[in-house]
Design a protein around this motif. Structure first.
Motif: not given
Length: 330
Positions: A53-60, A84-86, A90-91
Motif C-alpha cells: 500500500x505504498x503512497x509516494x510523494x515528492x519530498x526533501x 530517469x527511472x519511474x 514521478x517526482x
C-alpha cells in the motif's frame, strides 16, 4: 527588479514512500521505530520491495519549502537531481503539477532516484529509512543560469554542502543570483554537517549569503559555543539577516541593528517532521512579498503550526487563509 521566480532553491530530491505497518513488521525487518536512519542501496531496495500500500510523494527539505511557497501563490523553481527511472519521473511531474518548475530534467545516472521509506505504525510513529542515491550528487552543472540568475530569493539546503561538487554548485548559484539582483540564503540543516564543514560554512555565510536559517543546535555548533546570543551576534556581524528557531520557543530574527522575537503557540504535534521546512516557506514568502521582518517571521510560525497538525511535510489546509485570519495578509 522583477524576476522570473520569486524563490528558487537547490536541495535533495527525495521521494517519500509511505506504507502502513504494524510493530511486528518493524521487528521482522529490523527497523528501529520512530527514527530516521540512512541506508545503503541494497537495504533500500529490500525495504522498498517489502512495502505494501505504498503512497509516494515528492519530498526533501528545500523542495518542501518551495512547495509551500508555491501554494501561497508565488512562482518557484527547484534545482535537484533525479534519475530517469519511474520514481524520478514521478517526482519531477509531481513538483511541476504542484506549481514548482523542476529545473533539472530526469537523466540517466549510475545511482537511482533517492527515496525515504517511511513506515507508519498504528500509533502514528514514523520510522524513516532514507537512501540518498543520486540527489546527493548535485554539482555546478545542475545550476541553470536562467533559474539561479533570475530569482528574487535563492534558498540552499545545507545537507548538500557535504560534498565538494555541492559546494561549487552553491557558489555558482549565489554568484548568479547576486548578478541578477537577488538575495541568496541557506538553511544550516544539521549540526553534524556544520561540524564537518565549519570553516567552509563560515566562509559561505560571510562571503555569499544574505540570510541564514538555523536552529539553536546548528548556530551553537557553527560558532563552537553554548552562548546562543553570542553565536547569533557573530553571524549578524557578517550576514544581513540571521534567523534562529528555538524548538517551540519564540523565534529570533536579526537584521542590521534590529532584533525581532516572534512568539510560538505551543501545539502538540501529530507529525513534526515538516515544521522547519514550512517555517522557511512562510518566512521566505513574507520576505519575497516585501513584508517586514516581524511579519515574515509570524508567517513562518503560522505555516509551521499548520503542518505539524497532520501527517506529511507539506500543507494540507489554506495557509494563506490562516495569514488573513491573523491579520498578516496585505
Amino acid at each position: 527588479m522583477s524576476h522570473r521566480y520569486a524563490v528558487a532553491g537547490i536541495g535533495n530530491a527525495i521521494v517519500d514512500v509511505l506504507s502502513p505497518v504494524d510493530d511486528h513488521f518493524l521487528d521482522l525487518m529490523g527497523i528501529e521505530k520512530g527514527i530516521m536512519q540512512l541506508v545503503e542501496r541494497e537495504r533500500a531496495e529490500l525495504l522498498y520491495a517489502a512495502m505494501k500500500e505504498r503512497t509516494e510523494a515528492p519530498g526533501g527539505s528545500v523542495a518542501n519549502s518551495l512547495a509551500g511557497i508555491g501554494q501561497l501563490g508565488l512562482k518557484t523553481a527547484f534545482m535537484g537531481r533525479v534519475r530517469d527511472d519511474s520514481l524520478g519521473k514521478g517526482y519531477a511531474q509531481a513538483m511541476t503539477d504542484g506549481g514548482t518548475d523542476f529545473a533539472v530534467a530526469p537523466a540517466p545516472a549510475d545511482l537511482p532516484t533517492s527515496r525515504s521509506m517511511i513506515f507508519v505504525s498504528p500509533d502514528g510513529e514514523r520510522s524513516m529509512n532514507t537512501y540518498l542515491g543520486v540527489s546527493a550528487a548535485v554539482g555546478p552543472e545542475h545550476v541553470p543560469e536562467e533559474v539561479a540568475g533570475d530569482c528574487g530569493l535563492l534558498f540552499l539546503e545545507g545537507y548538500l554542502f557535504d560534498k565538494d561538487p555541492g559546494k561549487a554548485a552553491f557558489l555558482k548559484a549565489a554568484e548568479l543570483c547576486h548578478k541578477g539582483g537577488g538575495k541568496a540564503g541557506i538553511a544550516l540543516s544539521d549540526p553534524f554537517c556544520v561540524n564537518r564543514h565549519r570553516a567552509d560554512f563560515k566562509a559561505l555565510i560571510s562571503g555569499q549569503m544574505d540570510y541564514v536559517i538555523g536552529n539553536v543546535h546548528e548556530w551553537c555548533a557553527l560558532y563552537e559555543t553554548e552562548d546562543l546570543e553570542a553565536a547569533l551576534a557573530e553571524a549578524a556581524a557578517v550576514c544581513e539577516t540571521v534567523i534562529c528557531t528555538r524548538s517551540g520557543e519564540s523565534v529570533w530574527l536579526l537584521r542590521g541593528g534590529e532584533k525581532v522575537e516572534v512568539p510560538v503557540t505551543k501545539v502538540v504535534p501529530l507529525d513534526a517532521t515538516g515544521a522547519g521546512d514550512q517555517f522557511a516557506a512562510g518566512l521566505l514568502y513574507g520576505l519575497a512579498s516585501g513584508r517586514d521582518l516581524a511579519t515574515a517571521g509570524k508567517m513562518g510560525v503560522l505555516a509551521a503550526a499548520e503542518v505539524i497538525r497532520h501527517m506529511g511535510a507539506r500543507p494540507q489546509t489554506d495557509v494563506a487563509g490562516a495569514f488573513r485570519a491573523a491579520g498578516l495578509a496585505a
